[in-house]
Write a protein that holds these residues in place. Structure first.
Motif, PDB file in Angstrom:
ATOM      1  N   ARG A 199     -33.160 113.858  48.366  1.00 51.76           N
ATOM      2  CA  ARG A 199     -34.022 111.844  49.756  1.00 51.76           C
ATOM      3  C   ARG A 199     -33.673 112.277  51.162  1.00 51.76           C
ATOM      4  O   ARG A 199     -33.705 112.064  52.367  1.00 51.76           O
ATOM      5  CB  ARG A 199     -34.314 110.365  48.980  1.00 51.76           C
ATOM      6  N   SER A 201     -31.327 114.659  52.684  1.00 54.64           N
ATOM      7  CA  SER A 201     -30.955 115.935  52.787  1.00 54.64           C
ATOM      8  C   SER A 201     -32.137 116.576  52.896  1.00 54.64           C
ATOM      9  O   SER A 201     -32.255 117.516  53.230  1.00 54.64           O
ATOM     10  CB  SER A 201     -30.010 116.345  51.994  1.00 54.64           C
ATOM     11  N   ASP A 202     -33.275 116.051  53.285  1.00 59.90           N
ATOM     12  CA  ASP A 202     -34.970 116.642  54.002  1.00 59.90           C
ATOM     13  C   ASP A 202     -35.036 117.775  52.075  1.00 59.90           C
ATOM     14  O   ASP A 202     -35.225 118.916  52.663  1.00 59.90           O
ATOM     15  CB  ASP A 202     -34.792 117.633  54.882  1.00 59.90           C
ATOM     16  N   GLY A 203     -34.465 117.615  51.773  1.00 62.49           N
ATOM     17  CA  GLY A 203     -34.215 118.129  50.104  1.00 62.49           C
ATOM     18  C   GLY A 203     -33.645 119.324  49.219  1.00 62.49           C
ATOM     19  O   GLY A 203     -34.164 119.956  48.153  1.00 62.49           O
ATOM     20  N   ARG A 225     -30.260 122.347  47.512  1.00 63.22           N
ATOM     21  CA  ARG A 225     -31.477 123.071  47.951  1.00 63.22           C
ATOM     22  C   ARG A 225     -31.831 124.118  47.019  1.00 63.22           C
ATOM     23  O   ARG A 225     -30.669 125.078  46.697  1.00 63.22           O
ATOM     24  CB  ARG A 225     -32.098 122.853  49.389  1.00 63.22           C
TER      25      ARG A 225
END
Ligand code: NDP
Length: 322
Positions: A199, A201-203, A225
């Motif tokens: 959440r 770290s944008d994915g 990721r």
């Protein structure tokens, strides 16, 4: 001279302060009188027998001090030179034989205590950040044990390269240190679930730098990721058990590497390049090395106890004259 000797593998108490024969420099070696000696987590692996080393032996890998004499074939150094070294066995001693290929002159701006713990941890952070993964500026990375010796240097070098750092530490005081080194966010391990990291770290993070090992490995992998890199570089909490390689596929075509410093300073040129970068950055004040504690050489056991009970921050050095 006096030195710490390990007669049999075991806990910190096997580090005995004993009188031993003075060493003599061999071909291509320096005889150095250390002013400070670096303590590293790897010293505990050898002491415990996790990494093989025949007993009896004198532990220790690095330090800083003054060249006393030079062996045959050494032209780069002379008696009186102020040097730092790493990858020289038997450094927990009042005199140390150092391969000239693993030594470097210390810039005047650096104290002995900083120089004594700069090379092993500094060059490790340097190769980890620059040569083991594929994050680009703007990417998130996760650094475990962010207040430790390697951890503090890793955070600073990641920030220098433009990565956004999420760090973990075990206490709030340590979190403050990791923040001061440039981490954008710092979590306690128990709060650093893969869901939370993803959440934040944008994915998922592009890279995890994990020197903790057994207790963090699973969450580290799950925090990446797709096509991210798991850089497992140590085992402070214990070695990672064998695992199913298929997890790299299902996790999103992940990469896993288990690097070690020796392979990233394998030539004199590479050693000097990395050492020069690290010592230069320290001398210019662009990199901060926090020496968290100094112990007398005779109390090396106390230093190991402190390191393994997570009571230390930054690097630890021994004073051979105290
Ligand atoms: P640190 O100063 O980082 O000390 C280890 C830290 O690990 C502790 O302070 C603690 O921080 C954390 N930790 C988490 N779980 C445990 C546990 N169960 N027991 C003890 N500590 C724990 O040590 P170093 O900087 O010397 O080394 C850091 C790591 O880097 C080590 O794993 C070492 O082996 C590795 N290393 C690897 C190299 C390589 O080339 N592969 C070269 C040099 C070092 P906290 O309390 O915040 O959790």
């Amino acid at each position: 001279m006096h030195a710490i000797v390990v007669f049999s593998h075991g806990g910190p108490d096997v580090l005995e302060y004993a009188e031993v024969k003075d060493p003599e420099p061999g071909i291509g070696e320096l005889l150095v009188r250390p002013v400070r000696i670096g303590v590293n987590y790897i010293d505990t692996y050898f002491r415990e027998g996790l990494y093989p080393r025949e007993t009896p032996y004198i532990p220790g890998d690095e330090g800083a001090g003054v060249v006393v004499t030079v062996g045959t074939g050494v032209s780069e150094f002379a008696p009186g030179d102020r040097v730092a070294w790493c990858r020289a066995e038997s450094s927990y001693a009042q005199y140390v034989r150092v391969p000239a290929a693993h030594a470097v002159r210390v810039p005047d701006e650096l104290s002995d205590e900083v120089a004594a713990s700069a090379l092993l941890q500094g060059m490790t952070a340097h190769y980890l950040v620059n040569d083991t993964h594929r994050a680009v500026p703007g990417d998130y990375v996760l650094v475990h044990a962010g207040a430790g010796g390697v951890g503090q240097l890793l955070i600073q070098m990641c920030v220098h390269n433009g990565f956004k750092v999420i760090a973990t530490t075990s206490t709030e005081d340590k979190a403050d240190i990791a923040r001061a080194r440039g981490a954008q966010a710092v979590l306690r391990y128990e709060d650093a679930s893969p869901e939370t990291i993803k959440r934040m770290s944008d994915g998922g993070v592009a890279t995890v730098f994990d020197g903790v090992g057994a207790s963090t490995f699973n969450n580290s992998l799950a925090s990446l990721r797709a096509r991210g890199t798991m850089v497992l570089y140590g085992a402070a909490s214990g070695p990672v058990p064998p695992f199913d390689i298929q997890r790299l596929n299902s996790g999103g075509s992940l990469q896993l590497t288990r690097p070690t410093l020796a392979h990233f300073i394998s030539t004199r040129e590479e050693f000097l390049d990395r050492a020069g970068d690290v010592l230069g950055a320290l001398a210019r004040g662009e990199l901060t090395l926090d020496v968290g504690a100094t112990f007398p050489l005779s109390e090396a056991a106390r230093a190991h106890r402190a390191l393994q009970s997570r009571a230390t921050t930054g690097s630890i050095v021994l004073d051979p004259l105290a």
